[in-house]
Write an enzyme that holds these catalytic residues in place. Structure first.
Site, PDB file in Angstrom:
ATOM      1  CD  GLU A   1      -2.845   2.971  -5.293  1.00  0.00           C
ATOM      2  OE1 GLU A   1      -1.655   2.646  -5.201  1.00  0.00           O
ATOM      3  OE2 GLU A   1      -3.767   2.153  -5.441  1.00  0.00           O
TER       4      GLU A   1
ATOM      5  NE  ARG B   1      -4.296  -1.344   0.023  1.00  0.00           N
ATOM      6  CZ  ARG B   1      -4.420  -2.381  -0.799  1.00  0.00           C
ATOM      7  NH1 ARG B   1      -3.417  -2.686  -1.617  1.00  0.00           N
ATOM      8  NH2 ARG B   1      -5.512  -3.103  -0.825  1.00  0.00           N
TER       9      ARG B   1
ATOM     10  CG  HIS C   1      -2.883  -1.134  -7.074  1.00  0.00           C
ATOM     11  ND1 HIS C   1      -3.172  -0.442  -5.930  1.00  0.00           N
ATOM     12  CD2 HIS C   1      -2.988  -2.448  -6.761  1.00  0.00           C
ATOM     13  CE1 HIS C   1      -3.470  -1.310  -4.964  1.00  0.00           C
ATOM     14  NE2 HIS C   1      -3.366  -2.529  -5.446  1.00  0.00           N
TER      15      HIS C   1
END
Ligand SMILES: NC(=O)c1ccc[n+]([C@@H]2O[C@H](COP(=O)([O-])OP(=O)(O)OC[C@H]3O[C@@H](n4cnc5c(N)ncnc54)[C@H](O)[C@@H]3O)[C@@H](O)[C@H]2O)c1
Length: 328
Positions: free
Chosen positions: A262, A233, A294
């Site tokens: 993000e 994360r 991601h």
């Protein structure tokens, strides 16, 4: 009873896997919204029994209060991490939360190794050079992973899948995890891992305790020229501290599949927009930084498992069965 589900942050690439699971059953009715869930878009969930969300949907107290008002009784996460959901608020409104605890941890672990090897052997640069008939090797020098010390922070499902791959490189694997059990690695404390590792990879969840765990103090303890990989994360890492460490060359390589801000960037084509995030722009300007948006989870196998487990979570809720993947 039919369970109506509003699926937020819908992406085309998920359609086939969900359609395959929903085929031939009428118990669940899925409505897709491209918008992500937040306080503004929550109105779209009016009249639905459940919402289905992904990593960057905002499911905080304000949103949960709205969901409760609109009659939503279940939040179905299409991911493992649940740091974006206010569980106390969901509990207070008797809204159940289910997740997909594991979907191909190997997918993320393999992506992590792809980042390590690309940064190390500079295959992204070689690809471009060869296309221009440039066969010069200067600037492409790498190092062997064989016998290197690789520190893994958080050795759960993904961390362990990574250990299994790294053992194939005959790397010296260090693990820091409060719940680590003995395995094919050396368990150590965080300071030892930070100071001894040539490569550091993050696989712990984002919590209050782990927020910005990689900051300027952590960089001060690391080896000169260390490689840092974050596929967990974004907010585990202080991005501004990374820029400082890249400038002093303390940080020799940085591979990111996640980024603190993000949610403002990832999962959309923004090539026509002017980038507003100066920290992100600076990060990607370094030649030794590799960012992917991601996509660690993004394999056929993982998409299929995400759809199957999410649909199963929805069916358990619809049938009043015990919820195998409830998060409390
Ligand atoms: N990039 C992607 O596409 C992608 C996909 C799935 C998951 N993830 C992220 O990867 C993370 C790991 O996933 P997982 O399935 O392996 O989770 P997991 O729950 O199986 O493992 C997490 C491990 O971290 C450990 N941990 C907790 N706090 C720690 C701390 N302070 N220091 C060290 N270790 C600590 C836990 O004990 C646990 O063993 C998730 O939290 C998620 O954020 C990313």
């Amino acid at each position: 009873m039919q369970l109506t589900v509003a699926l937020f942050s819908s992406q085309k690439y998920e359609h086939a896997s969900f359609d395959a699971c929903l085929n031939n059953q009428t118990r669940i009715k899925l409505t897709r919204f491209e918008q992500s869930l937040d306080a503004k878009s929550a109105i779209l969930s009016q009249g639905f029994d459940a919402v289905c969300v992904f990593v960057n949907d905002i499911v905080d107290k304000t949103v949960i209060e709205q969901l409760a008002q609109f009659g939503v009784k279940c939040i179905l996460l299409r991911c493992a991490g649940f740091n974006n959901v206010d569980l106390a608020a969901a509990n207070a409104h008797n809204i159940k939360v289910c997740r997909v605890p594991a979907y191909s941890p190997e997918a993320v672990a393999e992506h992590c190794v792809a980042l390590m090897l690309t940064l190390n052997r500079k295959t992204h640069k070689a690809y471009n050079r060869i296309r221009e008939d440039n066969f010069d090797l200067n600037g492409l020098l790498g190092f062997n992973l064989f016998k290197k010390t690789i520190g893994i922070i958080g050795c759960g499902k993904i961390g362990l899948a990574l250990v299994n791959i790294l053992n194939g490189f005959d790397a010296n694997v260090l693990v820091c995890d409060p719940y680590a059990v003995p395995g094919n690695y050396t368990i150590c404390d965080l300071d030892t891992l930070l100071s001894q590792s040539d490569v550091i990879s993050l696989h712990c969840p984002l919590t209050e305790q782990t927020h910005h765990m990689i900051n300027e103090h952590a960089f001060a303890k690391m080896k000169q020229g260390v490689m840092l990989i974050n596929t967990s994360r974004g907010a585990l890492v202080d991005s501004k501290a990374c820029i400082g460490a890249l400038k002093t060359k303390k940080l020799g390589y940085l591979g990111l599949d996640v980024y603190e801000q993000e949610s403002e960037l990832f999962f959309k084509d923004r090539s026509d927009e002017i980038m507003q995030d100066d920290v992100f722009s600076r990060l990607v300007s370094f030649p030794n930084v590799l960012v992917t948006g991601h996509q660690g989870f993004f394999t056929k196998e993982a998409l299929s498992e995400i759809a199957q487990i999410t649909v199963n979570n929805a069916l358990e809720f619809a049938n009043n069965q015990p919820l195998s993947n409830e998060v409390k």
